[in-house]
Write a protein that holds these residues in place. Sequence first.
Motif, PDB file in Angstrom:
ATOM      1  N   THR A  64       0.834  -1.268  -0.161  1.00  0.00           N
ATOM      2  CA  THR A  64      -0.056   0.152   0.200  1.00  0.00           C
ATOM      3  C   THR A  64       1.063   1.338  -0.103  1.00  0.00           C
ATOM      4  OG1 THR A  64      -0.371  -0.164   2.625  1.00  0.00           O
ATOM      5  CG2 THR A  64      -1.918  -1.199   0.943  1.00  0.00           C
ATOM      6  N   ALA A  65       1.948   1.091   0.577  1.00  0.00           N
ATOM      7  CA  ALA A  65       3.001   2.270   0.736  1.00  0.00           C
ATOM      8  C   ALA A  65       3.381   2.451  -0.763  1.00  0.00           C
ATOM      9  CB  ALA A  65       3.848   2.213   1.706  1.00  0.00           C
ATOM     10  N   TRP A  66       3.896   1.559  -1.394  1.00  0.00           N
ATOM     11  CA  TRP A  66       4.337   1.556  -2.781  1.00  0.00           C
ATOM     12  C   TRP A  66       3.341   2.050  -3.736  1.00  0.00           C
ATOM     13  CZ3 TRP A  66       2.782  -1.107  -7.219  1.00  0.00           C
ATOM     14  CH2 TRP A  66       3.751  -1.002  -8.270  1.00  0.00           C
ATOM     15  N   LYS A  67       2.140   1.722  -3.486  1.00  0.00           N
ATOM     16  CA  LYS A  67       1.260   2.165  -4.459  1.00  0.00           C
ATOM     17  C   LYS A  67       1.019   3.567  -4.090  1.00  0.00           C
ATOM     18  CE  LYS A  67      -2.674   0.446  -5.332  1.00  0.00           C
ATOM     19  NZ  LYS A  67      -4.061  -0.291  -5.308  1.00  0.00           N
ATOM     20  N   ALA A  68       1.167   4.117  -2.755  1.00  0.00           N
ATOM     21  CA  ALA A  68       0.945   5.582  -2.693  1.00  0.00           C
ATOM     22  C   ALA A  68       2.169   6.406  -2.972  1.00  0.00           C
ATOM     23  CB  ALA A  68       0.869   5.861  -1.098  1.00  0.00           C
ATOM     24  N   THR A  69       3.264   5.799  -3.060  1.00  0.00           N
ATOM     25  CA  THR A  69       4.352   6.431  -3.809  1.00  0.00           C
ATOM     26  C   THR A  69       4.462   6.616  -5.135  1.00  0.00           C
ATOM     27  OG1 THR A  69       5.611   4.575  -3.916  1.00  0.00           O
ATOM     28  CG2 THR A  69       5.891   6.042  -1.865  1.00  0.00           C
ATOM     29  N   ARG A  70       3.622   6.016  -6.000  1.00  0.00           N
ATOM     30  CA  ARG A  70       3.555   6.002  -7.273  1.00  0.00           C
ATOM     31  C   ARG A  70       2.817   7.046  -8.014  1.00  0.00           C
ATOM     32  NH1 ARG A  70       7.087   2.823  -9.588  1.00  0.00           N
ATOM     33  NH2 ARG A  70       5.598   2.593 -11.489  1.00  0.00           N
TER      34      ARG A  70
END
Length: 141
Positions: A64-70
């Motif tokens: 979820t953090a990776w998706k937020a940084t995209r």
Amino acid sequence: MTIEPEGGPVETGGPEDRLLPWDRVRDVTGLSRSTAWRLQQVGDFPEPVRISPNRVGWWESELTAWKATRKTRGLPCPRPLARPREPKLIQTARSPRPQTIRQTPVPAATAVQEPANAAAPATRPRRRKRPTSADQIDFGF
């Protein structure tokens, strides 16, 4: 591992965090397995966690953090099509040769009349058809 998206650091492996199998990771990210592997190689995707000798999982909080940084990207603006280039003619053995007419001055006194059919191009002699025996099938080639 600690990932810092816009909202602040996120701790992985906490009591509320879950390890997700690849099927769930694919549903969350929308990536194929090979694309996720390529992104892992360059450090742009969370690394899997070994659960057992033949099983890995990914922390849900990391995903979820990776998706937020995209960055959310829109569709690219289409560019106008380039004008097609002119076809390039390739000379091959079967290409028609350009007709070159050589104009040599001929004195009027020595000019000879040529027959009318002399200007026709020479044709190749036809191949003779081989005789077929009675027990052979003739396909008419």
